[in-house]
Enzyme design. Structure first.
Site, mmCIF file in Angstrom:
data_model
loop_
_atom_site.group_PDB
_atom_site.id
_atom_site.type_symbol
_atom_site.label_atom_id
_atom_site.label_comp_id
_atom_site.label_asym_id
_atom_site.label_seq_id
_atom_site.Cartn_x
_atom_site.Cartn_y
_atom_site.Cartn_z
ATOM 1 N N LYS A 1 0.860 -1.190 0.000
ATOM 2 C CA LYS A 1 0.000 0.000 0.000
ATOM 3 C C LYS A 1 0.895 1.238 0.000
ATOM 4 O O LYS A 1 1.799 1.361 0.832
ATOM 5 C CB LYS A 1 -0.897 0.001 1.240
ATOM 6 C CG LYS A 1 -2.018 -1.015 1.154
ATOM 7 C CD LYS A 1 -3.155 -0.478 0.303
ATOM 8 C CE LYS A 1 -4.332 -1.442 0.294
ATOM 9 N NZ LYS A 1 -5.357 -1.011 -0.663
ATOM 10 N N LYS B 1 -13.869 -8.025 -8.943
ATOM 11 C CA LYS B 1 -14.448 -8.583 -7.714
ATOM 12 C C LYS B 1 -15.811 -9.158 -8.077
ATOM 13 O O LYS B 1 -16.596 -8.510 -8.774
ATOM 14 C CB LYS B 1 -14.593 -7.488 -6.663
ATOM 15 C CG LYS B 1 -13.280 -6.785 -6.338
ATOM 16 C CD LYS B 1 -13.456 -5.713 -5.264
ATOM 17 C CE LYS B 1 -12.121 -5.105 -4.861
ATOM 18 N NZ LYS B 1 -11.810 -3.861 -5.547
#
Ligand SMILES: [Mg+2]
Length: 325
Positions: A108, A216
């Site tokens: 991240k 997703k």
């Protein structure tokens, strides 16, 4: 698929609403609210984020209903590979230790309160401790084009084994512009936040705004839809989770098995929750998770304390979304 009165009745009759504390704050959340229900195929998870409108939430519901009641292509694949995820923390080894062995790590970056140097330091630490790991950088759309180019140049010069930059900038137009400019560094872009709704993957592909799509199953309306969208878009994909319990992740793992992408999945997220709903959680062992249905454990269902006081509002939401689904 058609949602018959019998299916509605079974969903409402088996629905369980849970509020599970997060291990660390993620996506601004400290608690994850989910609704689970059971159909003839097994348990399904419906967990659209609470701020989502009914229309979007009903697409997530279609995915869950298909998983519990629908026809899903079968697979013989027993396990799929997943990436480790490194949040924006100082202690890289402690954060990555729970993943055991892994081939790919997602770092991240571009988080609020962090500098570009903090991000580079984390990349350097990962390379030092995990020299064989391939790296993904996820900026969640927080860079501008100039900053993304600056870090791309550094990565190129330092020969970082980068798989891709995930959503380096916010809009599809910015992604398209950056993608052109990144060619000289031979760096790929994956679209994540730009691919949230059913119509997005094709829009991204047509704008030539990404090399890879993060898909997703839930927001795309289920496995069959996601398979169709992946084919239409014609780009390589990475199957990812939407911060789900192992029940939701099991649907993603099945999709990943069917898609058989060259890119490992972003489905090692069950451990972001302090508790799971099953005795057999889909947490990675040596960089892989099983492809299997997940049974919600009876002991978990008996733990009244985890049931949210918001149950009533979830049931009202479910009733409304069942009419839209
Ligand atoms: Mg992402």
């Amino acid at each position: 698929m058609e949602i018959t009165p019998e299916i509605k009745e079974q969903i409402l009759g088996t629905a369980k609403v849970l509020a599970i504390p997060m291990r660390t704050k993620f996506r601004g959340l400290t608690t994850r609210e989910v609704l689970l229900f059971e159909g003839p195929n097994g348990w399904a998870e419906w967990s659209p984020f609470t701020e989502y409108e009914d229309e979007e939430a009903s697409i997530w519901l279609n995915a869950a209903i298909e998983w519990a009641f629908g026809d899903i292509p079968k697979t013989d694949v027993k396990t799929i590979k997943v990436n480790a995820t490194l949040p924006a923390v100082k202690d890289v080894r402690a954060a990555l230790a729970p993943f055991g062995k892994f081939e790919v790590v997602k770092i991240k970056v571009a988080e609020a309160g962090q500098t570009l140097q903090d991000d580079l330091d984390r990349i350097h630490q990962v390379r030092e401790h995990y020299p064989d790991a391939r790296i993904r950088l996820d900026a969640n759309g927080n860079w501008d084009i100039e900053t993304a180019l600056k870090i791309a140049k550094t990565i190129y010069q330092e020969d970082v084994p980068l798989e891709y930059l995930e959503q380096p900038v916010r809009t599809i137009a910015e992604m398209a512009e950056l993608k052109l400019k990144l060619q000289e560094f031979n760096i790929k872009i994956a679209a994540d936040e730009s691919v949230r709704k059913v119509s997005d993957p094709l829009a991204v592909a047509q704008a030539n705004a990404a090399d890879i799509l993060v898909l997703k199953a839930a927001p795309l309306g289920g496995i069959n839809n996601a398979l169709h969208i992946a084919k239409e878009a014609g780009l390589p994909v990475v199957v990812s989770s939407a911060l789900e319990t192992s029940v939701g992740i099991s649907m993603g793992a099945h999709l990943a098995a069917l898609l058989n992408s060259e890119y490992v999945s972003g489905l090692a997220t069950a451990a972001l929750l302090t508790q799971d709903v099953t005795d057999t959680p889909l947490i990675p062992v040596d960089g892989e998770i099983p492809v299997s249905r997940v049974k919600v454990s009876q002991s978990f269902l008996n733990q009244g304390a985890l049931f949210t006081p918001m149950s009533q509002s979830w049931v009202a939401r479910l009733t409304k979304c069942l009419d839209l689904a």
